[in-house]
Scaffold this motif. Structure first.
Motif, mmCIF file in Angstrom:
data_model
loop_
_atom_site.group_PDB
_atom_site.id
_atom_site.type_symbol
_atom_site.label_atom_id
_atom_site.label_comp_id
_atom_site.label_asym_id
_atom_site.label_seq_id
_atom_site.Cartn_x
_atom_site.Cartn_y
_atom_site.Cartn_z
ATOM 1 N N SER A 85 0.435 -1.550 -0.103
ATOM 2 C CA SER A 85 0.053 0.231 -0.011
ATOM 3 C C SER A 85 0.658 1.042 -0.128
ATOM 4 O O SER A 85 0.831 2.035 -0.490
ATOM 5 C CB SER A 85 -1.122 -0.254 1.004
ATOM 6 O OG SER A 85 -0.271 -0.452 3.098
ATOM 7 N N SER A 86 1.910 1.048 0.720
ATOM 8 C CA SER A 86 2.676 2.520 0.422
ATOM 9 C C SER A 86 3.538 2.367 -0.573
ATOM 10 O O SER A 86 3.681 3.386 -1.054
ATOM 11 C CB SER A 86 3.882 1.983 1.316
ATOM 12 O OG SER A 86 3.625 1.704 3.050
ATOM 13 N N LEU A 87 3.675 0.987 -0.940
ATOM 14 C CA LEU A 87 4.292 1.643 -2.546
ATOM 15 C C LEU A 87 3.387 1.681 -3.548
ATOM 16 O O LEU A 87 3.654 3.337 -4.399
ATOM 17 C CB LEU A 87 4.545 0.479 -3.685
ATOM 18 C CG LEU A 87 5.150 0.086 -4.418
ATOM 19 C CD1 LEU A 87 6.551 1.146 -4.511
ATOM 20 C CD2 LEU A 87 5.523 -1.092 -5.303
ATOM 21 N N LEU A 114 -6.463 6.404 -14.013
ATOM 22 C CA LEU A 114 -5.529 5.262 -12.974
ATOM 23 C C LEU A 114 -5.479 5.795 -11.685
ATOM 24 O O LEU A 114 -5.161 5.343 -10.968
ATOM 25 C CB LEU A 114 -4.628 5.775 -14.258
ATOM 26 C CG LEU A 114 -3.982 4.974 -15.296
ATOM 27 C CD1 LEU A 114 -2.533 5.789 -16.012
ATOM 28 C CD2 LEU A 114 -4.126 3.706 -15.077
ATOM 29 N N SER A 115 -5.862 7.193 -11.458
ATOM 30 C CA SER A 115 -5.567 7.685 -10.286
ATOM 31 C C SER A 115 -6.819 7.215 -9.426
ATOM 32 O O SER A 115 -6.282 6.580 -8.461
ATOM 33 C CB SER A 115 -5.802 9.054 -10.278
ATOM 34 O OG SER A 115 -4.682 10.129 -10.727
ATOM 35 N N VAL A 116 -8.135 6.759 -10.094
ATOM 36 C CA VAL A 116 -8.956 5.762 -9.137
ATOM 37 C C VAL A 116 -8.326 4.556 -9.067
ATOM 38 O O VAL A 116 -8.648 3.368 -8.119
ATOM 39 C CB VAL A 116 -10.467 6.021 -10.016
ATOM 40 C CG1 VAL A 116 -11.278 4.902 -9.137
ATOM 41 C CG2 VAL A 116 -10.867 7.743 -10.036
ATOM 42 N N LYS A 117 -7.836 4.205 -9.778
ATOM 43 C CA LYS A 117 -7.558 2.137 -10.095
ATOM 44 C C LYS A 117 -6.430 2.678 -9.083
ATOM 45 O O LYS A 117 -6.475 0.600 -7.998
ATOM 46 C CB LYS A 117 -6.960 1.754 -11.448
ATOM 47 C CG LYS A 117 -7.716 1.881 -12.708
ATOM 48 C CD LYS A 117 -7.745 1.304 -14.011
ATOM 49 C CE LYS A 117 -8.208 1.811 -15.346
ATOM 50 N NZ LYS A 117 -8.084 1.425 -15.853
ATOM 51 N N TYR A 118 -5.136 3.459 -8.526
ATOM 52 C CA TYR A 118 -4.181 3.099 -7.869
ATOM 53 C C TYR A 118 -4.684 3.222 -6.335
ATOM 54 O O TYR A 118 -4.380 2.821 -5.459
ATOM 55 C CB TYR A 118 -3.384 3.957 -7.823
ATOM 56 C CG TYR A 118 -2.199 3.415 -8.733
ATOM 57 C CD1 TYR A 118 -1.194 2.157 -9.355
ATOM 58 C CD2 TYR A 118 -1.404 4.603 -10.042
ATOM 59 C CE1 TYR A 118 -0.925 2.084 -10.669
ATOM 60 C CE2 TYR A 118 -1.133 4.755 -11.281
ATOM 61 C CZ TYR A 118 -0.543 3.351 -11.149
ATOM 62 O OH TYR A 118 0.391 3.043 -12.419
ATOM 63 N N PHE A 119 -6.276 4.346 -6.393
ATOM 64 C CA PHE A 119 -6.325 4.006 -4.934
ATOM 65 C C PHE A 119 -7.192 3.302 -4.550
ATOM 66 O O PHE A 119 -6.920 2.630 -3.503
ATOM 67 C CB PHE A 119 -7.159 5.561 -4.980
ATOM 68 C CG PHE A 119 -8.049 5.712 -3.707
ATOM 69 C CD1 PHE A 119 -7.262 5.870 -2.479
ATOM 70 C CD2 PHE A 119 -9.544 5.281 -2.915
ATOM 71 C CE1 PHE A 119 -8.380 6.238 -1.384
ATOM 72 C CE2 PHE A 119 -10.361 5.595 -2.241
ATOM 73 C CZ PHE A 119 -9.252 5.978 -1.440
ATOM 74 N N CYS A 120 -8.184 1.973 -5.339
ATOM 75 C CA CYS A 120 -8.812 1.477 -4.682
ATOM 76 C C CYS A 120 -7.513 -0.119 -4.515
ATOM 77 O O CYS A 120 -8.411 -0.645 -3.440
ATOM 78 C CB CYS A 120 -9.774 0.951 -6.572
ATOM 79 S SG CYS A 120 -10.733 1.702 -6.378
ATOM 80 N N ILE A 121 -6.493 -0.173 -4.881
ATOM 81 C CA ILE A 121 -5.580 -1.366 -5.060
ATOM 82 C C ILE A 121 -4.925 -1.210 -4.084
ATOM 83 O O ILE A 121 -5.116 -2.014 -2.852
ATOM 84 C CB ILE A 121 -4.788 -0.820 -5.954
ATOM 85 C CG1 ILE A 121 -5.052 -1.394 -7.336
ATOM 86 C CG2 ILE A 121 -3.246 -2.251 -6.117
ATOM 87 C CD1 ILE A 121 -4.149 -1.379 -8.374
ATOM 88 N N MET A 122 -5.010 0.271 -3.454
ATOM 89 C CA MET A 122 -3.852 1.069 -2.075
ATOM 90 C C MET A 122 -5.417 0.789 -0.917
ATOM 91 O O MET A 122 -4.915 -0.109 0.263
ATOM 92 C CB MET A 122 -3.905 1.811 -1.769
ATOM 93 C CG MET A 122 -2.654 2.844 -1.143
ATOM 94 S SD MET A 122 -2.722 4.142 -0.984
ATOM 95 C CE MET A 122 -4.124 5.796 -0.888
ATOM 96 N N ALA A 123 -5.987 0.701 -1.134
ATOM 97 C CA ALA A 123 -7.155 1.124 0.024
ATOM 98 C C ALA A 123 -7.795 -1.115 0.372
ATOM 99 O O ALA A 123 -7.476 -0.996 1.323
ATOM 100 C CB ALA A 123 -8.869 1.539 -0.647
ATOM 101 N N SER A 124 -7.273 -2.223 -0.666
ATOM 102 C CA SER A 124 -7.391 -3.239 -1.108
ATOM 103 C C SER A 124 -6.175 -4.015 0.150
ATOM 104 O O SER A 124 -6.719 -4.183 1.292
ATOM 105 C CB SER A 124 -8.155 -3.594 -2.307
ATOM 106 O OG SER A 124 -8.779 -3.496 -2.928
ATOM 107 N N PHE A 125 -5.461 -3.201 -0.247
ATOM 108 C CA PHE A 125 -3.583 -3.637 0.472
ATOM 109 C C PHE A 125 -4.255 -2.767 2.285
ATOM 110 O O PHE A 125 -3.717 -3.655 3.134
ATOM 111 C CB PHE A 125 -2.797 -3.088 -0.020
ATOM 112 C CG PHE A 125 -2.489 -3.876 -1.059
ATOM 113 C CD1 PHE A 125 -2.273 -5.302 -1.191
ATOM 114 C CD2 PHE A 125 -2.073 -3.475 -2.110
ATOM 115 C CE1 PHE A 125 -1.953 -6.175 -2.471
ATOM 116 C CE2 PHE A 125 -1.762 -3.919 -3.385
ATOM 117 C CZ PHE A 125 -1.702 -5.096 -3.579
#
Length: 226
Positions: A85-87, A114-125
């Motif tokens: 998530s930090s990455l 892409l910002s939305v996708k990155y945010f969703c991935i970070m939220a999942s982690f």
């Protein structure tokens, strides 16, 4: 508009498949626990806790070592989750639209997307981190409680039964949260594939549901007695 339409159609369908499956699995775990691996594991954890507490002289070290191994597993998964998530957070803050690479021929590749996708991935982690952190907390409590003095006086002794149930509940909840943490990783991987386009994410979602069905469902008859 066509690329956005693909995102708006395939991505919700993939998420709907995963959410629907886990809602159905939750129903099975609550009302038919012996027909799911999660429910069977919970029953066996309760039996294991009782067996450990009935013979602390011989099983005290075994029980603590088992809890320690569970804590190490949860800690490792939590560490991986917070690192990833930090990455992702670093990628979001250092994102340069000019350096964007077209990774797939389908889907919406705008900077906002892409910002939305990155945010969703970070939220999942982050969710995976919290679940594994909670799992560690329950296992830590169980490590202390499982060595409490206990004697099996009789089957009808309410105090002794409450003691075993309380300790077993900590062990069971630790297992539940560890399982939830793993599933957050599975969902995060689906969201990661979304970066490459909605089609890989859509296919992975249904493949994941298909595989989890055979991993989650128990095809044997188990007794609920502990």
């Amino acid at each position: 508009m066509e690329k956005k339409a693909i995102d708006y159609m395939l991505v919700p369908l993939g998420l709907f498949a995963m959410v629907t499956y886990h809602a159905w699995l939750l129903y099975r775990v609550i009302y038919h626990p012996t027909k799911t691996i999660i429910g069977v594991n919970a029953i066996h954890r309760h039996s294991w806790t009782r067996a450990m507490m009935e013979n602390l002289h011989n099983n005290g070290v075994v029980s603590v070592q088992s809890m320690r191994n569970n804590i190490l597993s949860s800690t490792l998964m939590a560490t991986v989750a917070i690192t990833l998530s930090s990455l992702i957070a670093v990628l979001m803050t250092n994102y340069d639209g000019k350096a964007k690479i077209e990774l797939f021929v389908f889907g919406n590749k705008s900077e906002a997307s892409l910002s939305v996708k990155y945010f969703c991935i970070m939220a999942s982690f982050l969710v995976a981190f919290l679940f594994n952190l909670q799992s560690t907390s329950y296992y830590s409590n169980a490590t202390t409680l499982i060595n409490m003095p206990y004697k099996r006086l009789s089957e009808d002794d309410e105090h002794e039964q409450l003691l075993v149930d309380f300790v077993a509940n900590n062990v069971i909840m630790g297992g539940y949260f560890f399982s939830l943490g793993l599933r957050a990783f599975y969902i995060a991987f689906a969201l990661f594939l979304w970066i490459f386009g909605p089609l890989p994410m859509f296919i992975y979602s249904f493949v994941l549901v298909f595989m989890l069905y055979f991993l989650d469902i128990s095809f044997h008859c188990w007794s609920t007695t502990s």
